[in-house]
Design a protein around this motif. Structure first.
Motif, PDB file in Angstrom:
ATOM      1  N   ARG A  37       0.831  -1.212   0.000  1.00 12.57           N
ATOM      2  CA  ARG A  37       0.000   0.000   0.000  1.00 12.57           C
ATOM      3  C   ARG A  37       0.859   1.253   0.000  1.00 12.57           C
ATOM      4  NH1 ARG A  37      -3.342  -1.498   4.773  1.00 12.57           N
ATOM      5  NH2 ARG A  37      -4.547  -3.213   3.963  1.00 12.57           N
ATOM      6  N   TYR A  38       1.887   1.230   0.848  1.00  8.62           N
ATOM      7  CA  TYR A  38       2.793   2.371   0.954  1.00  8.62           C
ATOM      8  C   TYR A  38       3.463   2.656  -0.396  1.00  8.62           C
ATOM      9  CZ  TYR A  38       6.849   5.101   2.374  1.00  8.62           C
ATOM     10  OH  TYR A  38       7.803   6.072   2.477  1.00  8.62           O
ATOM     11  N   LEU A  39       4.001   1.614  -1.032  1.00  9.21           N
ATOM     12  CA  LEU A  39       4.666   1.794  -2.326  1.00  9.21           C
ATOM     13  C   LEU A  39       3.680   2.225  -3.407  1.00  9.21           C
ATOM     14  CD1 LEU A  39       7.103  -1.260  -2.319  1.00  9.21           C
ATOM     15  CD2 LEU A  39       7.694   1.159  -2.012  1.00  9.21           C
ATOM     16  N   ARG A  40       2.492   1.602  -3.435  1.00  6.40           N
ATOM     17  CA  ARG A  40       1.485   1.940  -4.439  1.00  6.40           C
ATOM     18  C   ARG A  40       1.109   3.416  -4.348  1.00  6.40           C
ATOM     19  NH1 ARG A  40      -2.656  -1.019  -2.907  1.00  6.40           N
ATOM     20  NH2 ARG A  40      -1.720  -2.901  -3.733  1.00  6.40           N
ATOM     21  N   HIS A  41       0.924   3.904  -3.133  1.00  9.35           N
ATOM     22  CA  HIS A  41       0.568   5.314  -2.944  1.00  9.35           C
ATOM     23  C   HIS A  41       1.669   6.225  -3.496  1.00  9.35           C
ATOM     24  CE1 HIS A  41      -1.065   8.931  -1.090  1.00  9.35           C
ATOM     25  NE2 HIS A  41       0.168   9.196  -0.683  1.00  9.35           N
ATOM     26  N   GLU A  55      -6.960  12.670   5.014  1.00  7.01           N
ATOM     27  CA  GLU A  55      -7.059  11.311   5.537  1.00  7.01           C
ATOM     28  C   GLU A  55      -6.278  10.309   4.688  1.00  7.01           C
ATOM     29  OE1 GLU A  55     -11.377  11.367   6.015  1.00  7.01           O
ATOM     30  OE2 GLU A  55     -11.049  11.176   8.179  1.00  7.01           O
ATOM     31  N   THR A  56      -6.151  10.564   3.379  1.00 10.43           N
ATOM     32  CA  THR A  56      -5.342   9.702   2.513  1.00 10.43           C
ATOM     33  C   THR A  56      -3.871   9.843   2.867  1.00 10.43           C
ATOM     34  OG1 THR A  56      -6.968   9.905   0.732  1.00 10.43           O
ATOM     35  CG2 THR A  56      -4.752   9.178   0.105  1.00 10.43           C
ATOM     36  N   GLU A  57      -3.426  11.074   3.069  1.00 12.20           N
ATOM     37  CA  GLU A  57      -2.042  11.322   3.476  1.00 12.20           C
ATOM     38  C   GLU A  57      -1.781  10.748   4.871  1.00 12.20           C
ATOM     39  OE1 GLU A  57       1.888  13.204   3.002  1.00 12.20           O
ATOM     40  OE2 GLU A  57       0.415  12.192   1.747  1.00 12.20           O
ATOM     41  N   LEU A  58      -2.779  10.817   5.721  1.00 12.34           N
ATOM     42  CA  LEU A  58      -2.676  10.276   7.070  1.00 12.34           C
ATOM     43  C   LEU A  58      -2.493   8.750   7.029  1.00 12.34           C
ATOM     44  CD1 LEU A  58      -2.810  11.350   9.960  1.00 12.34           C
ATOM     45  CD2 LEU A  58      -5.282  10.999   9.888  1.00 12.34           C
ATOM     46  N   GLU A  59      -3.229   8.094   6.159  1.00 10.35           N
ATOM     47  CA  GLU A  59      -3.091   6.641   6.004  1.00 10.35           C
ATOM     48  C   GLU A  59      -1.676   6.279   5.551  1.00 10.35           C
ATOM     49  OE1 GLU A  59      -4.803   3.049   3.199  1.00 10.35           O
ATOM     50  OE2 GLU A  59      -6.030   4.827   3.473  1.00 10.35           O
ATOM     51  N   GLN A  60      -1.116   7.075   4.653  1.00 11.91           N
ATOM     52  CA  GLN A  60       0.249   6.834   4.185  1.00 11.91           C
ATOM     53  C   GLN A  60       1.248   7.002   5.339  1.00 11.91           C
ATOM     54  OE1 GLN A  60       1.190   5.386   1.701  1.00 11.91           O
ATOM     55  NE2 GLN A  60       3.168   6.068   0.980  1.00 11.91           N
ATOM     56  N   MET A  61       1.026   8.024   6.153  1.00  4.76           N
ATOM     57  CA  MET A  61       1.885   8.245   7.310  1.00  4.76           C
ATOM     58  C   MET A  61       1.772   7.064   8.289  1.00  4.76           C
ATOM     59  SD  MET A  61       1.644  10.948  10.414  1.00  4.76           S
ATOM     60  CE  MET A  61       0.368   9.915  11.113  1.00  4.76           C
ATOM     61  N   HIS A  62       0.550   6.564   8.502  1.00  6.14           N
ATOM     62  CA  HIS A  62       0.360   5.409   9.393  1.00  6.14           C
ATOM     63  C   HIS A  62       1.111   4.186   8.868  1.00  6.14           C
ATOM     64  CE1 HIS A  62      -3.569   7.248  11.075  1.00  6.14           C
ATOM     65  NE2 HIS A  62      -2.537   7.531  11.852  1.00  6.14           N
ATOM     66  N   ASN A  63       1.037   3.958   7.561  1.00  2.00           N
ATOM     67  CA  ASN A  63       1.760   2.834   6.975  1.00  2.00           C
ATOM     68  C   ASN A  63       3.263   2.983   7.212  1.00  2.00           C
ATOM     69  OD1 ASN A  63      -0.418   1.329   5.982  1.00  2.00           O
ATOM     70  ND2 ASN A  63      -0.500   2.521   4.104  1.00  2.00           N
ATOM     71  N   ILE A  89      -4.394  18.269   1.163  1.00  4.62           N
ATOM     72  CA  ILE A  89      -3.000  18.552   1.489  1.00  4.62           C
ATOM     73  C   ILE A  89      -2.143  18.011   0.343  1.00  4.62           C
ATOM     74  CG2 ILE A  89      -2.871  16.378   2.751  1.00  4.62           C
ATOM     75  CD1 ILE A  89      -0.919  17.616   4.681  1.00  4.62           C
ATOM     76  N   PRO A  90      -1.003  18.620   0.074  1.00  2.41           N
ATOM     77  CA  PRO A  90      -0.114  18.001  -0.917  1.00  2.41           C
ATOM     78  C   PRO A  90       0.324  16.626  -0.413  1.00  2.41           C
ATOM     79  CG  PRO A  90       0.591  20.248  -0.431  1.00  2.41           C
ATOM     80  CD  PRO A  90      -0.468  19.886   0.572  1.00  2.41           C
ATOM     81  N   SER A  91       0.456  15.696  -1.323  1.00  3.21           N
ATOM     82  CA  SER A  91       0.965  14.389  -0.908  1.00  3.21           C
ATOM     83  C   SER A  91       2.439  14.518  -0.535  1.00  3.21           C
ATOM     84  CB  SER A  91       0.777  13.370  -2.033  1.00  3.21           C
ATOM     85  OG  SER A  91       1.443  13.821  -3.187  1.00  3.21           O
ATOM     86  N   LEU A  92       2.919  13.540   0.187  1.00  2.61           N
ATOM     87  CA  LEU A  92       4.301  13.511   0.664  1.00  2.61           C
ATOM     88  C   LEU A  92       4.650  14.726   1.511  1.00  2.61           C
ATOM     89  CD1 LEU A  92       6.331  11.995  -2.305  1.00  2.61           C
ATOM     90  CD2 LEU A  92       5.759  10.943  -0.124  1.00  2.61           C
ATOM     91  N   VAL A  93       3.743  15.078   2.422  1.00  2.00           N
ATOM     92  CA  VAL A  93       4.015  16.145   3.383  1.00  2.00           C
ATOM     93  C   VAL A  93       4.174  15.544   4.778  1.00  2.00           C
ATOM     94  CG1 VAL A  93       3.011  18.156   4.546  1.00  2.00           C
ATOM     95  CG2 VAL A  93       2.998  18.024   2.062  1.00  2.00           C
ATOM     96  N   LEU A  94       3.197  14.794   5.233  1.00  2.74           N
ATOM     97  CA  LEU A  94       3.260  14.239   6.588  1.00  2.74           C
ATOM     98  C   LEU A  94       4.391  13.231   6.758  1.00  2.74           C
ATOM     99  CD1 LEU A  94      -0.455  13.563   7.598  1.00  2.74           C
ATOM    100  CD2 LEU A  94       1.030  15.438   8.302  1.00  2.74           C
ATOM    101  N   GLN A  95       4.477  12.274   5.847  1.00  3.02           N
ATOM    102  CA  GLN A  95       5.446  11.190   6.013  1.00  3.02           C
ATOM    103  C   GLN A  95       6.884  11.702   6.091  1.00  3.02           C
ATOM    104  OE1 GLN A  95       7.285   9.418   2.988  1.00  3.02           O
ATOM    105  NE2 GLN A  95       8.588   8.797   4.680  1.00  3.02           N
ATOM    106  N   PRO A  96       7.335  12.613   5.209  1.00  2.00           N
ATOM    107  CA  PRO A  96       8.715  13.093   5.349  1.00  2.00           C
ATOM    108  C   PRO A  96       8.961  13.837   6.664  1.00  2.00           C
ATOM    109  CG  PRO A  96       7.882  13.614   3.162  1.00  2.00           C
ATOM    110  CD  PRO A  96       6.723  13.110   3.975  1.00  2.00           C
ATOM    111  N   LEU A  97       7.961  14.560   7.160  1.00  2.00           N
ATOM    112  CA  LEU A  97       8.131  15.264   8.432  1.00  2.00           C
ATOM    113  C   LEU A  97       8.199  14.283   9.599  1.00  2.00           C
ATOM    114  CD1 LEU A  97       5.728  18.292   7.846  1.00  2.00           C
ATOM    115  CD2 LEU A  97       8.236  18.275   7.721  1.00  2.00           C
ATOM    116  N   VAL A  98       7.356  13.272   9.572  1.00  2.00           N
ATOM    117  CA  VAL A  98       7.389  12.249  10.619  1.00  2.00           C
ATOM    118  C   VAL A  98       8.679  11.435  10.509  1.00  2.00           C
ATOM    119  CG1 VAL A  98       6.265  10.127  11.429  1.00  2.00           C
ATOM    120  CG2 VAL A  98       4.899  12.170  10.951  1.00  2.00           C
TER     121      VAL A  98
END
Length: 171
Positions: A37-41, A55-63, A89-98
């Motif tokens: 899922r993470y790679l597909r996103h 919420e889509t970006e949040l799911e990616q961050m959770h993964n 939100i722009p994609s790839l915002v939460l995950q890089p910060l986390v």
């Protein structure tokens, strides 16, 4: 976008899943699905560079966090409180910060720590706050030069959303 998926992260996840294959095959299967899922996103966002639901970006961050917890266990604790989630939100915002908070804040501490992710709404603006109780750093140094991920996040937030990113820390 995929350049932000660091090679060592991929190999670490695969090694972690490999270790689970004999000891906990059910958990290994669950982590493979999560990683897929993470790679597909990440691959999908390369094709369409538009803001996505929070919420889509949040799911990616959770993964991402769950995959890191596969390796580091309870050294990484995620604490969340969302007052408002109905925005894009722009994609790839939460995950890089986390990821930055984990790599540079929590992991240098032997006991790890907590990352807090919160949203609040004030009039027509949304504040997303990502904090950690890690080691901190000196903000007088130009951290954007040191971190491609942070400068990419700043660019995406400013250009796609007319927003701003602010970083505060003390060692």
């Amino acid at each position: 976008a995929t350049s932000q998926i660091r090679t060592h992260f991929i190999f670490n996840v695969l090694n972690g899943i490999s270790g689970l294959c004999k000891s906990d095959p059910e958990q290994a299967d669950m982590q493979i699905v999560r990683f897929a899922r993470y790679l597909r996103h990440n691959i999908n966002i390369m094709q369409e560079d538009q803001p996505i639901p929070f919420e889509t970006e949040l799911e990616q961050m959770h993964n991402y966090v769950a995959l890191e917890q596969l390796r580091f266990g309870d050294k990484i604790i995620l604490d969340e409180e969302y007052e408002y989630v109905d925005f894009v939100i722009p994609s790839l915002v939460l995950q890089p910060l986390v990821e930055n908070a984990i790599k540079h804040g929590l992991l240098p501490k032997a006991e790890g720590g907590v990352i807090q992710v919160n949203t609040t709404r004030c009039n027509d603006e949304v504040l997303i706050s990502i904090t950690d109780n890690g080691v901190g750093f000196d903000t007088s140094k130009d951290i954007n030069k040191a971190s491609v991920g942070l400068s990419n996040v700043r660019f995406r937030v400013e250009k796609m959303m007319n927003g701003r990113m602010q970083i505060k820390s003390t060692p």
